[in-house]
Motif scaffolding. Sequence first.
Motif, PDB file in Angstrom:
ATOM      1  N   THR A  66       0.966  -1.251  -0.061  1.00 45.78           N
ATOM      2  CA  THR A  66      -0.009  -0.046  -0.010  1.00 45.78           C
ATOM      3  C   THR A  66       0.947   1.347   0.048  1.00 45.78           C
ATOM      4  OG1 THR A  66      -1.942  -1.149   1.409  1.00 45.78           O
ATOM      5  CG2 THR A  66      -1.903   1.129   1.234  1.00 45.78           C
ATOM      6  N   PHE A  67       1.681   1.283   0.894  1.00 45.54           N
ATOM      7  CA  PHE A  67       2.631   2.332   0.745  1.00 45.54           C
ATOM      8  C   PHE A  67       3.324   2.686  -0.578  1.00 45.54           C
ATOM      9  CE2 PHE A  67       6.689   4.569   1.901  1.00 45.54           C
ATOM     10  CZ  PHE A  67       6.265   5.564   2.906  1.00 45.54           C
ATOM     11  N   ALA A  68       3.995   1.852  -1.328  1.00 46.81           N
ATOM     12  CA  ALA A  68       4.611   1.651  -2.256  1.00 46.81           C
ATOM     13  C   ALA A  68       3.760   2.353  -3.443  1.00 46.81           C
ATOM     14  CB  ALA A  68       5.074   0.268  -2.866  1.00 46.81           C
ATOM     15  N   ARG A  69       2.344   1.936  -3.367  1.00 47.33           N
ATOM     16  CA  ARG A  69       1.483   2.431  -4.322  1.00 47.33           C
ATOM     17  C   ARG A  69       1.315   3.967  -4.089  1.00 47.33           C
ATOM     18  NH1 ARG A  69      -1.372  -2.458  -3.536  1.00 47.33           N
ATOM     19  NH2 ARG A  69      -2.754  -1.350  -2.040  1.00 47.33           N
ATOM     20  N   LEU A  70       1.363   4.363  -2.893  1.00 48.28           N
ATOM     21  CA  LEU A  70       1.147   5.786  -2.758  1.00 48.28           C
ATOM     22  C   LEU A  70       2.094   6.562  -3.050  1.00 48.28           C
ATOM     23  CD1 LEU A  70      -0.659   5.306   0.812  1.00 48.28           C
ATOM     24  CD2 LEU A  70      -1.744   6.486  -1.151  1.00 48.28           C
ATOM     25  N   VAL A  71       3.537   6.049  -2.863  1.00 46.07           N
ATOM     26  CA  VAL A  71       4.717   7.111  -3.022  1.00 46.07           C
ATOM     27  C   VAL A  71       4.862   6.759  -4.423  1.00 46.07           C
ATOM     28  CG1 VAL A  71       5.544   6.588  -0.922  1.00 46.07           C
ATOM     29  CG2 VAL A  71       6.269   4.938  -2.624  1.00 46.07           C
ATOM     30  N   GLU A  72       4.427   5.884  -5.176  1.00 46.57           N
ATOM     31  CA  GLU A  72       4.962   5.634  -6.562  1.00 46.57           C
ATOM     32  C   GLU A  72       4.260   6.768  -7.462  1.00 46.57           C
ATOM     33  OE1 GLU A  72       7.161   4.173  -9.525  1.00 46.57           O
ATOM     34  OE2 GLU A  72       7.120   3.668  -7.453  1.00 46.57           O
ATOM     35  N   GLN A  73       3.200   7.309  -7.028  1.00 49.41           N
ATOM     36  CA  GLN A  73       2.268   8.418  -7.666  1.00 49.41           C
ATOM     37  C   GLN A  73       3.494   9.833  -7.650  1.00 49.41           C
ATOM     38  OE1 GLN A  73      -1.817   9.023  -6.122  1.00 49.41           O
ATOM     39  NE2 GLN A  73      -1.334   7.130  -4.965  1.00 49.41           N
ATOM     40  N   HIS A  74       4.311   9.904  -6.837  1.00 57.65           N
ATOM     41  CA  HIS A  74       5.218  11.013  -6.762  1.00 57.65           C
ATOM     42  C   HIS A  74       6.621  10.657  -6.833  1.00 57.65           C
ATOM     43  CE1 HIS A  74       1.684  12.666  -4.655  1.00 57.65           C
ATOM     44  NE2 HIS A  74       1.559  11.577  -3.952  1.00 57.65           N
ATOM     45  N   ARG A  75       6.944   9.577  -7.314  1.00 58.88           N
ATOM     46  CA  ARG A  75       8.526   9.180  -7.571  1.00 58.88           C
ATOM     47  C   ARG A  75       9.083  10.277  -8.615  1.00 58.88           C
ATOM     48  NH1 ARG A  75      11.925   5.021  -6.787  1.00 58.88           N
ATOM     49  NH2 ARG A  75      10.456   3.746  -5.732  1.00 58.88           N
ATOM     50  N   HIS A  76       8.551  10.277  -9.734  1.00 60.10           N
ATOM     51  CA  HIS A  76       9.058  11.109 -10.720  1.00 60.10           C
ATOM     52  C   HIS A  76       9.368  12.597 -10.214  1.00 60.10           C
ATOM     53  CE1 HIS A  76       9.533   7.836 -13.748  1.00 60.10           C
ATOM     54  NE2 HIS A  76       8.093   7.521 -13.608  1.00 60.10           N
ATOM     55  N   GLU A  77       8.225  13.176  -9.662  1.00 58.18           N
ATOM     56  CA  GLU A  77       8.333  14.429  -9.353  1.00 58.18           C
ATOM     57  C   GLU A  77       9.181  14.613  -8.401  1.00 58.18           C
ATOM     58  OE1 GLU A  77       5.259  16.484  -7.536  1.00 58.18           O
ATOM     59  OE2 GLU A  77       3.895  14.845  -7.730  1.00 58.18           O
ATOM     60  N   LEU A  78       9.425  13.812  -7.459  1.00 59.41           N
ATOM     61  CA  LEU A  78      10.565  13.884  -6.228  1.00 59.41           C
ATOM     62  C   LEU A  78      11.895  13.931  -6.792  1.00 59.41           C
ATOM     63  CD1 LEU A  78       8.656  11.842  -3.582  1.00 59.41           C
ATOM     64  CD2 LEU A  78       9.190  14.082  -3.392  1.00 59.41           C
ATOM     65  N   GLN A  79      12.033  12.953  -7.760  1.00 60.98           N
ATOM     66  CA  GLN A  79      13.429  12.875  -8.590  1.00 60.98           C
ATOM     67  C   GLN A  79      13.687  14.174  -9.159  1.00 60.98           C
ATOM     68  OE1 GLN A  79      14.287   9.301 -10.746  1.00 60.98           O
ATOM     69  NE2 GLN A  79      16.175  10.319 -11.464  1.00 60.98           N
ATOM     70  N   VAL A  80      12.802  14.817  -9.800  1.00 65.60           N
ATOM     71  CA  VAL A  80      12.985  16.106 -10.454  1.00 65.60           C
ATOM     72  C   VAL A  80      13.479  17.278  -9.327  1.00 65.60           C
ATOM     73  CG1 VAL A  80      12.337  17.985 -11.801  1.00 65.60           C
ATOM     74  CG2 VAL A  80      11.674  15.643 -12.447  1.00 65.60           C
ATOM     75  N   HIS A  81      12.665  17.205  -8.193  1.00 67.50           N
ATOM     76  CA  HIS A  81      13.143  17.900  -7.103  1.00 67.50           C
ATOM     77  C   HIS A  81      14.615  17.651  -6.491  1.00 67.50           C
ATOM     78  CE1 HIS A  81      12.679  20.335  -3.323  1.00 67.50           C
ATOM     79  NE2 HIS A  81      12.794  19.352  -2.587  1.00 67.50           N
ATOM     80  N   CYS A  82      14.941  16.423  -6.293  1.00 69.10           N
ATOM     81  CA  CYS A  82      16.076  16.392  -6.055  1.00 69.10           C
ATOM     82  C   CYS A  82      17.354  16.651  -6.924  1.00 69.10           C
ATOM     83  CB  CYS A  82      16.446  14.400  -5.653  1.00 69.10           C
ATOM     84  SG  CYS A  82      15.614  14.005  -4.030  1.00 69.10           S
ATOM     85  N   TYR A  83      16.773  16.542  -8.114  1.00 67.00           N
ATOM     86  CA  TYR A  83      17.773  16.779  -9.472  1.00 67.00           C
ATOM     87  C   TYR A  83      18.029  18.378  -9.157  1.00 67.00           C
ATOM     88  CZ  TYR A  83      19.233  18.347 -14.196  1.00 67.00           C
ATOM     89  OH  TYR A  83      19.848  18.420 -15.245  1.00 67.00           O
ATOM     90  N   ARG A  84      17.042  19.360  -8.889  1.00 64.18           N
ATOM     91  CA  ARG A  84      17.310  20.817  -8.907  1.00 64.18           C
ATOM     92  C   ARG A  84      18.046  20.826  -7.708  1.00 64.18           C
ATOM     93  NH1 ARG A  84      11.543  21.562 -10.075  1.00 64.18           N
ATOM     94  NH2 ARG A  84      11.333  22.459 -12.282  1.00 64.18           N
ATOM     95  N   MET A  85      17.995  19.997  -6.637  1.00 60.91           N
ATOM     96  CA  MET A  85      18.946  20.319  -5.428  1.00 60.91           C
ATOM     97  C   MET A  85      20.291  20.174  -5.851  1.00 60.91           C
ATOM     98  SD  MET A  85      17.235  21.727  -2.807  1.00 60.91           S
ATOM     99  CE  MET A  85      18.327  20.935  -1.414  1.00 60.91           C
TER     100      MET A  85
END
Length: 330
Positions: free
Chosen positions: A12-31
């Motif tokens: 369940t947790f994996a399904r919830l976070v997977e919706q945001h994985r790509h945008e979180l990676q872009v955020h980390c990329y900016r940082m």
Amino acid sequence: MVAAIHSGDEATFARLVEQHRHELQVHCYRMLGSFADSEDMVQEALLRAWHKRESFQGRSTFRAWLYRIATNTCLDALAGPSRAREVPMAADSGGTRSSMAEIPWLQPYPDHLLDAAAPSDGQPDAVAIARETIELAYLAAVQYLPPKQRAVLILRDVLGWPAPAAAEALEISLPSLKSALQRARATLRTHLPEQRSEWGPSTHPSDEERAVLRRFMEATERADLKTLTALLREDARQTMPPEPFCFEGRDAILAMWTPVMIGPEAWGDWRTVATAANRQPAVANYVRRHGEPHYEAVNLDVLRIENGLVAEITTFGPELFPAFRLAARL
């Protein structure tokens, strides 16, 4: 959602976070400015989120909670000895554009992954993948900021978080946040190209940029230095992170290109493939050496085009081709 997250159900947790994985990676990329590092950081951030799942109480959105964890994961990485030594000192450039050669860890981000991270235009967070905050010039400029200022700027000016929410995420006071944001904006202005204020907020390369890219590719394959000369702005610049090389001006760039394209020391026949990085036109270059049957990957050029001319070329090695779904050999 709170109950589901607290339940400890990994699926369940994996399904919830997977919706945001790509945008979180872009955020980390900016940082961090590095595609490879962003992949590692988003994995670390999601692992931390799993271990800290009981700290999510629903007072903010699940997305905001994940962004907070990802931001602090990046700040911890930037505080480490290796990255701390690499980050350039934020200083007034005296009106001279900063060089991407000064950011050896800078890497491009494939557009097909930005597409996966981008929400629809109607969503309030669509700006998170806007071109003006993902182009290489912006990413390089952000790297000159101290880590905390960088986080403040991204949360406030890129993601559009309210000041209280950003201050809470970074565990600083509102006055400290406002002061950090003012300093970050001032430093950023000294490192961005002079004409950046005139760039449009388009999401993808324009028709004009694509036309210039096609001419650039055709001229490269023909080793047509006359056309390449006409396509370069007189004050064009080429850099090659992680190498410290910086070729200032059209003449310097052409002097570097000429021996590898024509004459007795020419590398061979060139082949190009169009791609896109950081919402900018890009080209993958391949060369078939004399006597060889195949074209081998050489490098990836990301172009900044202004008023129909190439103003900047940032060249990266072929090790990034897999991320761009590019073949190593043609």
